[in-house]
Scaffold this motif. Structure first.
Motif, PDB file in Angstrom:
ATOM      1  N   ALA A  87      28.611  -8.867 -33.596  1.00 48.45           N
ATOM      2  CA  ALA A  87      27.638  -8.822 -32.506  1.00 48.45           C
ATOM      3  C   ALA A  87      27.572 -10.127 -31.731  1.00 48.45           C
ATOM      4  CB  ALA A  87      26.270  -8.459 -33.057  1.00 48.45           C
ATOM      5  N   ASP A  88      28.050 -11.232 -32.335  1.00 50.64           N
ATOM      6  CA  ASP A  88      27.981 -12.493 -31.588  1.00 50.64           C
ATOM      7  C   ASP A  88      29.334 -12.908 -31.006  1.00 50.64           C
ATOM      8  OD1 ASP A  88      29.105 -13.079 -33.998  1.00 50.64           O
ATOM      9  OD2 ASP A  88      27.406 -14.262 -34.762  1.00 50.64           O
ATOM     10  N   SER A  89      30.323 -12.024 -31.131  1.00 52.17           N
ATOM     11  CA  SER A  89      31.615 -12.344 -30.516  1.00 52.17           C
ATOM     12  C   SER A  89      31.508 -12.143 -29.005  1.00 52.17           C
ATOM     13  CB  SER A  89      32.702 -11.442 -31.104  1.00 52.17           C
ATOM     14  OG  SER A  89      32.418 -10.095 -30.786  1.00 52.17           O
ATOM     15  N   PRO A  90      32.382 -12.832 -28.251  1.00 51.41           N
ATOM     16  CA  PRO A  90      32.302 -12.653 -26.801  1.00 51.41           C
ATOM     17  C   PRO A  90      32.618 -11.205 -26.432  1.00 51.41           C
ATOM     18  CG  PRO A  90      34.138 -14.106 -27.412  1.00 51.41           C
ATOM     19  CD  PRO A  90      33.420 -13.777 -28.676  1.00 51.41           C
ATOM     20  N   PRO A  91      31.798 -10.579 -25.572  1.00 49.62           N
ATOM     21  CA  PRO A  91      32.018  -9.175 -25.231  1.00 49.62           C
ATOM     22  C   PRO A  91      33.253  -8.989 -24.363  1.00 49.62           C
ATOM     23  CG  PRO A  91      30.167 -10.068 -24.014  1.00 49.62           C
ATOM     24  CD  PRO A  91      30.634 -11.158 -24.923  1.00 49.62           C
ATOM     25  N   ALA A  92      33.834  -7.819 -24.452  1.00 46.61           N
ATOM     26  CA  ALA A  92      34.969  -7.482 -23.602  1.00 46.61           C
ATOM     27  C   ALA A  92      34.509  -7.269 -22.163  1.00 46.61           C
ATOM     28  CB  ALA A  92      35.643  -6.223 -24.128  1.00 46.61           C
ATOM     29  N   LEU A  93      33.322  -6.714 -22.042  1.00 44.55           N
ATOM     30  CA  LEU A  93      32.726  -6.475 -20.727  1.00 44.55           C
ATOM     31  C   LEU A  93      31.245  -6.737 -20.849  1.00 44.55           C
ATOM     32  CD1 LEU A  93      34.185  -2.994 -19.681  1.00 44.55           C
ATOM     33  CD2 LEU A  93      34.472  -5.104 -18.388  1.00 44.55           C
ATOM     34  N   SER A  94      30.653  -7.311 -19.825  1.00 44.96           N
ATOM     35  CA  SER A  94      29.205  -7.474 -19.890  1.00 44.96           C
ATOM     36  C   SER A  94      28.622  -7.501 -18.495  1.00 44.96           C
ATOM     37  CB  SER A  94      28.836  -8.755 -20.642  1.00 44.96           C
ATOM     38  OG  SER A  94      29.247  -9.873 -19.892  1.00 44.96           O
ATOM     39  N   GLY A  95      27.338  -7.257 -18.434  1.00 42.80           N
ATOM     40  CA  GLY A  95      26.682  -7.248 -17.128  1.00 42.80           C
ATOM     41  C   GLY A  95      25.184  -7.125 -17.276  1.00 42.80           C
ATOM     42  N   THR A  96      24.510  -7.268 -16.171  1.00 47.37           N
ATOM     43  CA  THR A  96      23.059  -7.158 -16.158  1.00 47.37           C
ATOM     44  C   THR A  96      22.679  -5.986 -15.255  1.00 47.37           C
ATOM     45  OG1 THR A  96      22.934  -9.534 -16.394  1.00 47.37           O
ATOM     46  CG2 THR A  96      20.927  -8.418 -15.755  1.00 47.37           C
ATOM     47  N   VAL A  97      21.783  -5.180 -15.750  1.00 49.36           N
ATOM     48  CA  VAL A  97      21.412  -3.976 -15.014  1.00 49.36           C
ATOM     49  C   VAL A  97      19.913  -3.969 -14.773  1.00 49.36           C
ATOM     50  CG1 VAL A  97      21.313  -1.465 -15.130  1.00 49.36           C
ATOM     51  CG2 VAL A  97      23.312  -2.660 -16.006  1.00 49.36           C
ATOM     52  N   HIS A  98      19.528  -3.685 -13.552  1.00 45.14           N
ATOM     53  CA  HIS A  98      18.105  -3.588 -13.234  1.00 45.14           C
ATOM     54  C   HIS A  98      17.697  -2.122 -13.210  1.00 45.14           C
ATOM     55  CE1 HIS A  98      17.755  -7.808 -12.382  1.00 45.14           C
ATOM     56  NE2 HIS A  98      18.830  -7.738 -11.623  1.00 45.14           N
ATOM     57  N   VAL A  99      16.637  -1.825 -13.941  1.00 40.41           N
ATOM     58  CA  VAL A  99      16.129  -0.457 -13.978  1.00 40.41           C
ATOM     59  C   VAL A  99      14.740  -0.461 -13.354  1.00 40.41           C
ATOM     60  CG1 VAL A  99      15.366   1.421 -15.491  1.00 40.41           C
ATOM     61  CG2 VAL A  99      17.429   0.136 -16.053  1.00 40.41           C
ATOM     62  N   SER A 100      14.509   0.432 -12.436  1.00 33.74           N
ATOM     63  CA  SER A 100      13.169   0.534 -11.854  1.00 33.74           C
ATOM     64  C   SER A 100      12.619   1.934 -12.103  1.00 33.74           C
ATOM     65  CB  SER A 100      13.216   0.232 -10.358  1.00 33.74           C
ATOM     66  OG  SER A 100      13.954   1.229  -9.709  1.00 33.74           O
ATOM     67  N   ALA A 101      11.311   2.049 -11.987  1.00 36.04           N
ATOM     68  CA  ALA A 101      10.671   3.346 -12.223  1.00 36.04           C
ATOM     69  C   ALA A 101      11.210   4.359 -11.226  1.00 36.04           C
ATOM     70  CB  ALA A 101       9.165   3.214 -12.088  1.00 36.04           C
ATOM     71  N   GLY A 102      11.625   5.494 -11.723  1.00 36.98           N
ATOM     72  CA  GLY A 102      12.100   6.555 -10.850  1.00 36.98           C
ATOM     73  C   GLY A 102      13.562   6.437 -10.468  1.00 36.98           C
ATOM     74  N   SER A 103      14.208   5.345 -10.878  1.00 31.07           N
ATOM     75  CA  SER A 103      15.625   5.219 -10.519  1.00 31.07           C
ATOM     76  C   SER A 103      16.472   6.048 -11.474  1.00 31.07           C
ATOM     77  CB  SER A 103      16.059   3.753 -10.549  1.00 31.07           C
ATOM     78  OG  SER A 103      16.009   3.253 -11.866  1.00 31.07           O
ATOM     79  N   ASP A 104      17.659   6.364 -11.049  1.00 30.26           N
ATOM     80  CA  ASP A 104      18.598   7.111 -11.883  1.00 30.26           C
ATOM     81  C   ASP A 104      19.965   6.479 -11.650  1.00 30.26           C
ATOM     82  OD1 ASP A 104      20.403   8.853 -13.034  1.00 30.26           O
ATOM     83  OD2 ASP A 104      19.414  10.656 -12.307  1.00 30.26           O
ATOM     84  N   ILE A 105      20.483   5.804 -12.674  1.00 27.04           N
ATOM     85  CA  ILE A 105      21.755   5.109 -12.490  1.00 27.04           C
ATOM     86  C   ILE A 105      22.753   5.498 -13.575  1.00 27.04           C
ATOM     87  CG2 ILE A 105      20.773   3.112 -11.294  1.00 27.04           C
ATOM     88  CD1 ILE A 105      20.884   1.575 -13.933  1.00 27.04           C
TER      89      ILE A 105
END
Lengths: 273, 220
Positions: A87-105
C-alpha cells in the motif's frame, strides 16, 4: 468532457467536472452524494484500487466496472497499484477526483493514444432524452488511431480521437455498433440494446497494436422525459354533461310560472277590493 | 284562488332551486380518493452511502464488456384489462411515443400500455391509456373511467398468463398540459395509472380539455 490525469510519477490533478444539475429522477430531495463508477480499461493489468489510502478494490480485473459508489462531496485521492503491491509503494496511476452532490462521474483507467496507461474522469451529467428516445455515448479510451463509429452499418461519426466523446439520440431497441480505423483496424459489429430514456456509454478500450481492442459499456438510467400529453379522444361523447334538456325545460317552465304568479299577485294587490 | 297562486309560486321556486342542485350533485366528482399510498415514492433509493475516511463499502463489480451485458426487466407485460365496475374487458397493446405525445391505440376498443414506463410486478407506474370516445368510432373503452371509485378492482392479465389485481385509490382530473410526470415513472412504488380524456369538450379543436387519471395500487 474529459480531463486527463497524470501518468506515473507526475503530479496528478483532475478537475472532475462539477455540475450540479437537477437530474431528472423521481426523487424530490436534492441528492447529498455524488455517484462514481470505476471503469477498468487497461489490458493485462490486474489492479488494486485505493481511495484516500484505503483499499477499495482488491484484484480488480481488466474490462470490469465497479460501482456506482455514492460518495459524499469532497476531494478523493485515487491510486492504482499492481495487484498485491504494498500500500505504500508508488502507484502505477494516481489522481485526485472532486465529487460534488448530484454529480455522476466515471473514473476510467485506460491506455492513451500512444499506449501509455492513463486515468481519465468523465462527466455523466447528461441532458434528458426526449420522450421515446435513447442516448448513445461513445468514448474512445484506447491506443488507436481516430475511429469511425458505425451504427447499424452506417458511419455516423468519423475521426473520433482517443480521449474524446461523441453522442447521438436514437430509437430505443437493438442496434449494432462497429468501429474502424486506419490500417485495417476494426471492431466487428456487435449488438447493443438501447433503453428508452437511458444513456448507454460505450468505451473503446485496449490497443490496436496489441490486437486487444474491446468495448465496455456503462448505462446511465433515468434520463427519460414524459411525453407531452395523452390525447385520448375526440367527438365529445365523453365530455362533462352540460345541463340536461329535461332540467332546462323544467326550469324554464318553473320560471314562467313564477313570473305569471308574481304578476297575478301584484295585479290583485293593486286592484282595490 | 289566492291560495292556489301562492302555492304555485312556492312550487316554482322549489323547482328552480332543486333542479340545478340535484343535477350538479349527481355529477361525478372529478377528484376522489387519496394518493397517500404513493407517498413512499419520495424516498431516495441509493445503492450505497458511505462516509469518507471510514471503512469503504463493498462495491459491486461486474464485467463491463459489451457482449456480457444483460438486459433485465422486472415485471410482466400486460395483455388484457378487466374492470367489472365499468364493464371493461379489453386487449392491451404496447405503445410508445408519436410526435412527442403518448401513442394511443387507433381502435377505441383497445387499451395501450406505455412500454417505456413500468410493468405490473416491477417498480414505478404501469400506464394504461385508451380513448374516451372518437368522432368516427363512438364511445371508447374508457368512456366510464370517470365513474371509477376508490375500492373498485382492476384486473390486469399478463402475457405469461398470470394476472394481478389492483385496487383504485384515487381519481383525478388534470389539464392536458399538466399531467404529473409520476405517471411515466419507472421508479418508486408499484402503481397502475389509467388515463383517458375528459372534462369540457372543445368543439373548435375537437379535443377534450382535461385528462382523467385513475390511480390504483397492487392488491384488491
Amino acid at each position: 468532457m474529459r480531463k486527463s490525469l497524470s501518468i506515473p510519477g507526475s503530479l496528478a490533478f483532475v478537475l472532475a467536472l462539477v455540475l450540479i444539475t437537477g437530474t431528472p429522477t423521481v426523487t424530490s430531495a436534492a441528492p447529498r452524494t455524488g455517484s462514481v463508477t470505476i471503469i477498468h480499461g487497461l489490458p493485462g493489468f490486474t489492479a488494486d484500487v485505493y481511495v484516500n489510502g484505503k483499499l477499495l478494490l482488491d484484484g480488480f480485473k481488466p474490462t470490469s466496472t465497479a460501482g456506482p459508489l455514492q460518495l459524499d462531496p469532497g476531494t478523493y485521492k485515487v491510486a492504482i497499484r499492481q495487484v498485491g503491491a504494498s500500500a505504500d509503494s508508488p502507484p502505477a496511476l494516481s489522481g485526485t477526483v472532486h465529487v460534488s452532490a448530484g454529480s455522476d462521474i466515471s473514473i476510467c483507467a485506460h491506455l492513451g493514444e500512444s499506449g501509455d496507461p492513463s486515468l481519465s474522469v468523465f462527466d455523466n451529467t447528461f441532458r434528458p432524452a426526449a420522450a421515446g428516445r435513447s442516448l448513445l455515448y461513445v468514448r474512445n479510451v484506447a491506443a488507436v488511431a481516430p475511429l469511425t463509429v458505425r451504427l447499424d452499418d452506417r458511419p455516423v461519426k468519423r475521426g473520433l480521437r482517443e480521449g474524446s466523446e461523441w453522442s447521438t439520440a436514437t430509437a430505443p431497441g437493438r442496434h449494432t455498433i462497429a468501429f474502424d480505423a486506419a490500417n485495417d483496424v476494426s471492431i466487428s459489429p456487435r449488438d447493443i440494446h438501447l433503453g428508452e430514456g437511458v444513456a448507454q456509454i460505450v468505451y473503446v478500450v485496449g490497443s490496436a497494436k496489441a490486437n486487444n481492442l474491446d468495448l465496455m459499456v456503462e448505462a446511465v438510467q433515468h434520463l427519460h422525459s414524459a411525453p407531452s400529453g395523452v390525447l385520448t379522444g375526440d367527438g365529445g361523447l365523453g365530455a362533462d354533461p352540460g345541463f340536461p334538456s329535461w332540467a332546462i325545460a323544467l326550469m324554464v317552465a318553473a320560471g314562467a310560472t313564477l313570473i305569471a304568479c308574481t304578476r297575478r299577485i301584484l295585479i290583485q294587490r293593486m286592484q282595490p277590493q | 284562488m289566492n291560495r292556489l297562486v301562492w302555492c304555485t309560486l312556492a312550487a316554482s321556486i322549489v323547482v328552480l332551486v332543486a333542479v340545478p342542485v340535484s343535477v350538479l350533485a349527481s355529477r361525478p366528482d372529478s377528484q376522489v380518493g387519496s394518493l397517500e399510498a404513493l407517498r413512499r415514492s419520495d424516498v431516495h433509493v441509493s445503492a450505497q452511502t458511505q462516509v469518507p475516511g471510514l471503512a469503504l463499502p463493498k462495491v459491486r463489480i461486474r464485467s463491463g464488456l459489451l457482449a456480457r451485458e444483460v438486459i433485465r426487466r422486472v415485471g410482466e407485460i400486460p395483455e388484457r384489462l378487466r374492470i367489472a365496475a365499468i364493464g371493461v374487458d379489453a386487449p392491451v397493446f404496447p405503445v410508445g411515443v408519436t410526435a412527442g405525445t403518448t401513442e394511443i391505440p387507433p381502435d377505441v376498443h383497445d387499451v395501450g400500455w406505455y412500454r417505456f414506463g413500468g410493468r405490473p410486478g416491477g417498480s414505478g407506474s404501469t400506464l394504461l391509456v385508451a380513448h374516451v370516445s372518437s368522432g368516427t368510432q363512438g364511445a371508447g373503452v374508457f368512456i366510464h373511467l370517470r365513474d371509477l371509485m376508490p375500492g373498485d378492482d382492476i384486473v390486469v392479465q399478463m402475457r405469461d398468463g398470470s394476472s394481478s389485481t389492483f385496487g383504485v385509490i384515487a381519481r383525478r382530473s388534470f389539464a392536458k398540459d399538466a399531467l404529473p410526470d409520476r405517471l411515466f415513472s419507472r421508479t418508486g412504488p408499484s402503481m397502475l395509472a389509467l388515463v383517458t380524456c375528459g372534462g369540457p369538450y372543445d368543439e373548435a379543436t375537437g379535443r377534450y380539455e382535461d385528462n382523467i387519471v385513475v390511480y390504483a395500487v397492487p392488491g384488491g
